[in-house]
Design a protein around this motif. Structure first.
Motif, PDB file in Angstrom:
ATOM      1  N   LYS A 258      47.467  42.527  50.520  1.00 48.06           N
ATOM      2  CA  LYS A 258      47.410  43.531  51.574  1.00 48.06           C
ATOM      3  C   LYS A 258      46.116  44.345  51.458  1.00 48.06           C
ATOM      4  O   LYS A 258      45.733  44.785  50.385  1.00 48.06           O
ATOM      5  CB  LYS A 258      48.628  44.460  51.489  1.00 48.06           C
ATOM      6  N   ASP A 259      45.468  44.513  52.611  1.00 54.62           N
ATOM      7  CA  ASP A 259      44.253  45.325  52.739  1.00 54.62           C
ATOM      8  C   ASP A 259      43.105  44.803  51.876  1.00 54.62           C
ATOM      9  O   ASP A 259      42.207  45.569  51.490  1.00 54.62           O
ATOM     10  CB  ASP A 259      44.531  46.791  52.369  1.00 54.62           C
ATOM     11  N   PHE A 260      43.118  43.507  51.589  1.00 49.90           N
ATOM     12  CA  PHE A 260      42.024  42.934  50.814  1.00 49.90           C
ATOM     13  C   PHE A 260      40.895  42.525  51.763  1.00 49.90           C
ATOM     14  O   PHE A 260      41.117  41.788  52.723  1.00 49.90           O
ATOM     15  CB  PHE A 260      42.501  41.716  50.016  1.00 49.90           C
ATOM     16  N   LYS A 261      39.701  43.010  51.482  1.00 55.61           N
ATOM     17  CA  LYS A 261      38.532  42.691  52.291  1.00 55.61           C
ATOM     18  C   LYS A 261      37.414  42.219  51.378  1.00 55.61           C
ATOM     19  O   LYS A 261      37.230  42.740  50.279  1.00 55.61           O
ATOM     20  CB  LYS A 261      38.075  43.911  53.091  1.00 55.61           C
ATOM     21  N   ALA A 262      36.669  41.240  51.867  1.00 60.53           N
ATOM     22  CA  ALA A 262      35.575  40.684  51.063  1.00 60.53           C
ATOM     23  C   ALA A 262      34.512  40.117  51.993  1.00 60.53           C
ATOM     24  O   ALA A 262      34.798  39.738  53.136  1.00 60.53           O
ATOM     25  CB  ALA A 262      36.083  39.605  50.112  1.00 60.53           C
ATOM     26  N   ARG A 263      33.297  40.074  51.470  1.00 57.00           N
ATOM     27  CA  ARG A 263      32.176  39.503  52.206  1.00 57.00           C
ATOM     28  C   ARG A 263      31.818  38.140  51.623  1.00 57.00           C
ATOM     29  O   ARG A 263      32.018  37.909  50.418  1.00 57.00           O
ATOM     30  CB  ARG A 263      30.965  40.431  52.147  1.00 57.00           C
ATOM     31  N   PRO A 264      31.278  37.233  52.424  1.00 48.86           N
ATOM     32  CA  PRO A 264      30.887  35.910  51.912  1.00 48.86           C
ATOM     33  C   PRO A 264      29.870  36.041  50.782  1.00 48.86           C
ATOM     34  O   PRO A 264      28.921  36.818  50.862  1.00 48.86           O
ATOM     35  CB  PRO A 264      30.267  35.224  53.137  1.00 48.86           C
ATOM     36  N   GLY A 265      30.091  35.271  49.731  1.00 50.81           N
ATOM     37  CA  GLY A 265      29.215  35.299  48.582  1.00 50.81           C
ATOM     38  C   GLY A 265      29.719  36.160  47.444  1.00 50.81           C
ATOM     39  O   GLY A 265      29.183  36.081  46.336  1.00 50.81           O
ATOM     40  N   GLN A 266      30.741  36.972  47.676  1.00 49.62           N
ATOM     41  CA  GLN A 266      31.265  37.836  46.626  1.00 49.62           C
ATOM     42  C   GLN A 266      32.201  37.064  45.703  1.00 49.62           C
ATOM     43  O   GLN A 266      32.602  35.936  46.007  1.00 49.62           O
ATOM     44  CB  GLN A 266      31.986  39.036  47.238  1.00 49.62           C
ATOM     45  N   TYR A 267      32.553  37.691  44.583  1.00 52.46           N
ATOM     46  CA  TYR A 267      33.461  37.060  43.624  1.00 52.46           C
ATOM     47  C   TYR A 267      34.540  38.047  43.213  1.00 52.46           C
ATOM     48  O   TYR A 267      34.425  39.261  43.415  1.00 52.46           O
ATOM     49  CB  TYR A 267      32.706  36.541  42.396  1.00 52.46           C
ATOM     50  N   ILE A 268      35.606  37.514  42.655  1.00 51.43           N
ATOM     51  CA  ILE A 268      36.731  38.316  42.182  1.00 51.43           C
ATOM     52  C   ILE A 268      36.991  37.985  40.719  1.00 51.43           C
ATOM     53  O   ILE A 268      36.463  36.998  40.185  1.00 51.43           O
ATOM     54  CB  ILE A 268      38.013  38.055  43.014  1.00 51.43           C
ATOM     55  N   ILE A 269      37.802  38.819  40.076  1.00 54.13           N
ATOM     56  CA  ILE A 269      38.201  38.595  38.688  1.00 54.13           C
ATOM     57  C   ILE A 269      39.710  38.420  38.653  1.00 54.13           C
ATOM     58  O   ILE A 269      40.455  39.278  39.138  1.00 54.13           O
ATOM     59  CB  ILE A 269      37.777  39.767  37.792  1.00 54.13           C
ATOM     60  N   LEU A 270      40.132  37.299  38.104  1.00 55.52           N
ATOM     61  CA  LEU A 270      41.556  36.982  38.024  1.00 55.52           C
ATOM     62  C   LEU A 270      42.110  37.386  36.663  1.00 55.52           C
ATOM     63  O   LEU A 270      41.484  37.161  35.624  1.00 55.52           O
ATOM     64  CB  LEU A 270      41.794  35.489  38.248  1.00 55.52           C
ATOM     65  N   HIS A 271      43.311  37.957  36.719  1.00 55.58           N
ATOM     66  CA  HIS A 271      44.012  38.333  35.501  1.00 55.58           C
ATOM     67  C   HIS A 271      45.455  37.851  35.593  1.00 55.58           C
ATOM     68  O   HIS A 271      46.190  38.236  36.496  1.00 55.58           O
ATOM     69  CB  HIS A 271      43.991  39.846  35.300  1.00 55.58           C
ATOM     70  N   CYS A 272      45.812  36.973  34.684  1.00 53.69           N
ATOM     71  CA  CYS A 272      47.164  36.425  34.640  1.00 53.69           C
ATOM     72  C   CYS A 272      47.782  36.797  33.294  1.00 53.69           C
ATOM     73  O   CYS A 272      47.450  36.193  32.257  1.00 53.69           O
ATOM     74  CB  CYS A 272      47.145  34.906  34.816  1.00 53.69           C
ATOM     75  N   PRO A 273      48.670  37.804  33.254  1.00 47.20           N
ATOM     76  CA  PRO A 273      49.255  38.235  31.974  1.00 47.20           C
ATOM     77  C   PRO A 273      50.016  37.131  31.253  1.00 47.20           C
ATOM     78  O   PRO A 273      50.104  37.154  30.017  1.00 47.20           O
ATOM     79  CB  PRO A 273      50.194  39.375  32.385  1.00 47.20           C
ATOM     80  N   SER A 274      50.570  36.167  32.001  1.00 48.34           N
ATOM     81  CA  SER A 274      51.309  35.078  31.350  1.00 48.34           C
ATOM     82  C   SER A 274      50.396  34.168  30.546  1.00 48.34           C
ATOM     83  O   SER A 274      50.827  33.530  29.587  1.00 48.34           O
ATOM     84  CB  SER A 274      52.065  34.263  32.398  1.00 48.34           C
ATOM     85  N   VAL A 275      49.118  34.110  30.926  1.00 52.00           N
ATOM     86  CA  VAL A 275      48.152  33.291  30.203  1.00 52.00           C
ATOM     87  C   VAL A 275      47.522  34.078  29.068  1.00 52.00           C
ATOM     88  O   VAL A 275      47.431  33.617  27.925  1.00 52.00           O
ATOM     89  CB  VAL A 275      47.068  32.762  31.165  1.00 52.00           C
ATOM     90  N   SER A 276      47.074  35.299  29.382  1.00 51.38           N
ATOM     91  CA  SER A 276      46.480  36.170  28.377  1.00 51.38           C
ATOM     92  C   SER A 276      46.626  37.608  28.846  1.00 51.38           C
ATOM     93  O   SER A 276      46.329  37.925  30.002  1.00 51.38           O
ATOM     94  CB  SER A 276      44.998  35.826  28.165  1.00 51.38           C
ATOM     95  N   SER A 277      47.076  38.462  27.948  1.00 50.46           N
ATOM     96  CA  SER A 277      47.322  39.854  28.324  1.00 50.46           C
ATOM     97  C   SER A 277      46.042  40.647  28.521  1.00 50.46           C
ATOM     98  O   SER A 277      46.024  41.627  29.263  1.00 50.46           O
ATOM     99  CB  SER A 277      48.188  40.531  27.257  1.00 50.46           C
ATOM    100  N   LEU A 278      44.961  40.246  27.861  1.00 53.56           N
ATOM    101  CA  LEU A 278      43.710  40.996  27.959  1.00 53.56           C
ATOM    102  C   LEU A 278      42.588  40.227  28.629  1.00 53.56           C
ATOM    103  O   LEU A 278      41.674  40.827  29.176  1.00 53.56           O
ATOM    104  CB  LEU A 278      43.247  41.427  26.562  1.00 53.56           C
ATOM    105  N   GLU A 279      42.639  38.929  28.591  1.00 54.51           N
ATOM    106  CA  GLU A 279      41.522  38.120  29.074  1.00 54.51           C
ATOM    107  C   GLU A 279      41.581  37.949  30.584  1.00 54.51           C
ATOM    108  O   GLU A 279      42.649  37.773  31.171  1.00 54.51           O
ATOM    109  CB  GLU A 279      41.566  36.754  28.385  1.00 54.51           C
ATOM    110  N   ASN A 280      40.417  37.991  31.225  1.00 56.91           N
ATOM    111  CA  ASN A 280      40.299  37.711  32.655  1.00 56.91           C
ATOM    112  C   ASN A 280      38.966  37.018  32.916  1.00 56.91           C
ATOM    113  O   ASN A 280      38.052  37.080  32.091  1.00 56.91           O
ATOM    114  CB  ASN A 280      40.433  38.992  33.486  1.00 56.91           C
ATOM    115  N   HIS A 281      38.861  36.376  34.079  1.00 57.08           N
ATOM    116  CA  HIS A 281      37.685  35.562  34.372  1.00 57.08           C
ATOM    117  C   HIS A 281      37.249  35.736  35.821  1.00 57.08           C
ATOM    118  O   HIS A 281      38.086  35.910  36.710  1.00 57.08           O
ATOM    119  CB  HIS A 281      37.973  34.086  34.099  1.00 57.08           C
ATOM    120  N   PRO A 282      35.922  35.684  36.061  1.00 56.09           N
ATOM    121  CA  PRO A 282      35.407  35.796  37.436  1.00 56.09           C
ATOM    122  C   PRO A 282      35.369  34.439  38.126  1.00 56.09           C
ATOM    123  O   PRO A 282      35.052  33.418  37.509  1.00 56.09           O
ATOM    124  CB  PRO A 282      33.998  36.355  37.223  1.00 56.09           C
TER     125      PRO A 282
END
Length: 507
Positions: A258-282
């Motif tokens: 909800k209310d997520f907006k992004a421009r072409p060429g941008q990146y996000i960082i994913l965080h999945c607690p089930s995989v790793s509680s502290l680690e995240n990746h772009p």
């Protein structure tokens, strides 16, 4: 490394100059340069303290007890390093800095990203130790310089006969003794009283710690940004709408938020607690949300422990990889949080009249969102010609975005703009199959070449077709390709065409 702040500056009208916005892309380079500088000066700083520790012990003097860190002559220097607050915090800081610097090397980041991630977050411990490091009061300054100027003689102190200062004082007084005038006696103050006699003992006081003045501002800014990102990303997990398995260990994930907006060429960082509680990746967005479609997506290459565990968790509950998942199946998938979006150099591709986009393998992901945007609408952008070069080792890799490229090709042919997008696909290795299988991919097979691009000829052709213009060069791929493109972009040509080089760098 305040990603949200950099994304805000890039997307706002505060930075109108394209050259200034390009400087924002050097944030990671600036960060690495600061790290190298800290390491170099830390080595010098530690070496100087080791020498001082030996001098304090071996050359102990009772003349200025307040300045000497040692308690007596011959004191073990290791006691000064491990039994004092400045010494112990200094040793711990050296250890933390060693772990952070060694774990930041390219080989460790590639082989085991977890080590890099966890050790790099020790920077907070480093800053805390740094503020405690100066609390021991080792550095002192003299508070009574007027009453006890440097080099003065204290009459209350008896100097040894072999003291060099005493010999020097006698010699100075004999050479500079005043001679009486013949006309009469003139009363003069002794030279020793004016220049060398101290009225009181030297007094020293520890410097007030000022380290916090230098690091509190940047540290508070970073903490506020991380708090903002945490609140924004952990508010609600995204809704996974599709999980698609592609050839060559590539996974496509389509999501909604909800209310997520992004421009072409941008990146996000994913965080999945089930995989790793502290680690995240772009991951770069390959599909951006639009006013009519709220879905956004990424393509990730399964490389490393984190992506392998993440893939297994997603595909474990997905029996229909290419179909939209029902809403009730969302509970079967692990919770996934999205932080971002964040800016990247590829946002500038629409601000050039001519852009050259070069991708190597999975490095095509930032250009996929650009191509998807052109498929929806292109007239609102400054871009009028796009050269798209994609180099892959396996023919199956082109299937990731083959449908998108065909749709884009057909769209501009129908609009009588066949020169808007120039698509060139290069297969660097072949095992006998030299075309993309499928009748609908004939348009791409005509633009598929075996071997590697001849970059010099390619740049010369682009410069010849776009005389006296500025071409934006964008690259996301291996360093070998990046170095060649950077070198060719800085080279002059007889057609007056100027190339401006941009490279993907997750900050």
């Amino acid at each position: 490394m305040c990603r949200s702040l950099l994304a805000f500056l890039r997307g706002s009208q505060k930075v109108a100059s394209r050259k200034t916005r390009r400087l924002l892309d050097k944030s990671r380079t600036f960060h690495v340069t600061c790290g190298f500088t800290i390491c170099i000066f830390s080595v010098i700083h530690v070496a100087a303290h080791l020498v001082n520790a030996l001098n304090f012990s071996m050359n102990y003097s009772e003349e200025f007890l307040a300045l000497n860190a040692a308690s007596y002559r011959g004191e073990d220097p290791r006691k000064l390093l491990f039994a004092t607050v400045p010494g112990l915090t200094g040793v711990l800081m050296v250890l933390v800095l060693f772990l952070m610097s060694t774990a930041s090397t390219y080989s460790i980041r590639v082989s085991n990203y977890d080590i890099f991630w966890y050790t790099h977050n020790l920077f907070f411990v480093f800053y805390l130790l740094l503020m405690l490091h100066v609390s021991g009061g080792v550095l002192k300054y003299q508070t009574n310089l007027k009453e006890h100027p440097p080099g003065c003689f204290n009459p209350n102190v008896t100097l040894p006969e072999d003291n060099q200062f005493a010999d020097g004082l006698d010699e100075f007084l004999s050479e500079n003794a005043p001679e009486p005038f013949s006309g009469g006696s003139v009363e003069m103050e002794p030279v020793i009283q004016n220049s060398f006699v101290c009225t009181e003992e030297a007094k020293f006081q520890a410097h007030f710690p000022e380290t916090w003045l230098w690091i509190s501002g940047p540290l508070c800014l970073y903490c506020v940004e991380r708090l903002y990102r945490y609140v924004r990303s952990s508010n609600k997990p995204v809704m996974i709408t599709a999980v698609i398995s592609h050839p060559c260990d590539v996974l496509e994930i389509r999501m909604m938020k909800k209310d997520f907006k992004a421009r072409p060429g941008q990146y996000i960082i994913l965080h999945c607690p089930s995989v790793s509680s502290l680690e995240n990746h772009p991951f770069t967005l390959t599909l951006c949300p639009t006013p009519t479609k709220a879905t956004f997506g990424i393509h990730l290459k399964v490389v490393g422990d984190w992506t392998e565990r993440f893939r297994d968790m997603l595909l474990l509950h997905s029996r229909w990889d290419t179909e939209i998942l029902p809403i009730f199946q969302q509970t079967l998938y692990p919770k996934l949080y999205v932080d971002g979006p964040f800016g990247s150099p590829f946002e500038e591709s629409f601000n050039y009249e001519i852009s050259l986009c070069v991708a190597g393998g999975i490095g095509v992901t930032p250009f996929a969102s650009i191509l998807n945007t052109l498929l929806d609408d292109w007239e609102c952008y400054k871009l009028r010609r796009l050269y798209f070069i994609w180099v892959c080792r396996e023919i199956q890799s082109f299937c990731w975005f083959a449908d998108l490229l065909c749709k884009l090709h057909n769209k501009f042919w129908q609009e009588n703009r066949p020169d808007f997008v120039n698509i060139q696909l290069y297969l660097s290795q072949t095992n006998g199959v030299q075309k993309i299988i499928g009748e609908k991919y004939q348009a791409l097979n005509c633009r598929l070449f075996i071997g590697r691009p001849r970059w010099k000829l390619l740049f010369n052709e682009i410069a010849k077709c776009n005389r006296q213009k500025t071409v934006g060069v964008f690259c996301c791929g291996p360093n070998e390709i990046s170095k060649v493109l950077h070198k060719l972009s800085n080279r002059s040509n007889p057609y007056g065409t100027r190339f401006e080089y941009n490279k993907e760098s997750f900050s």
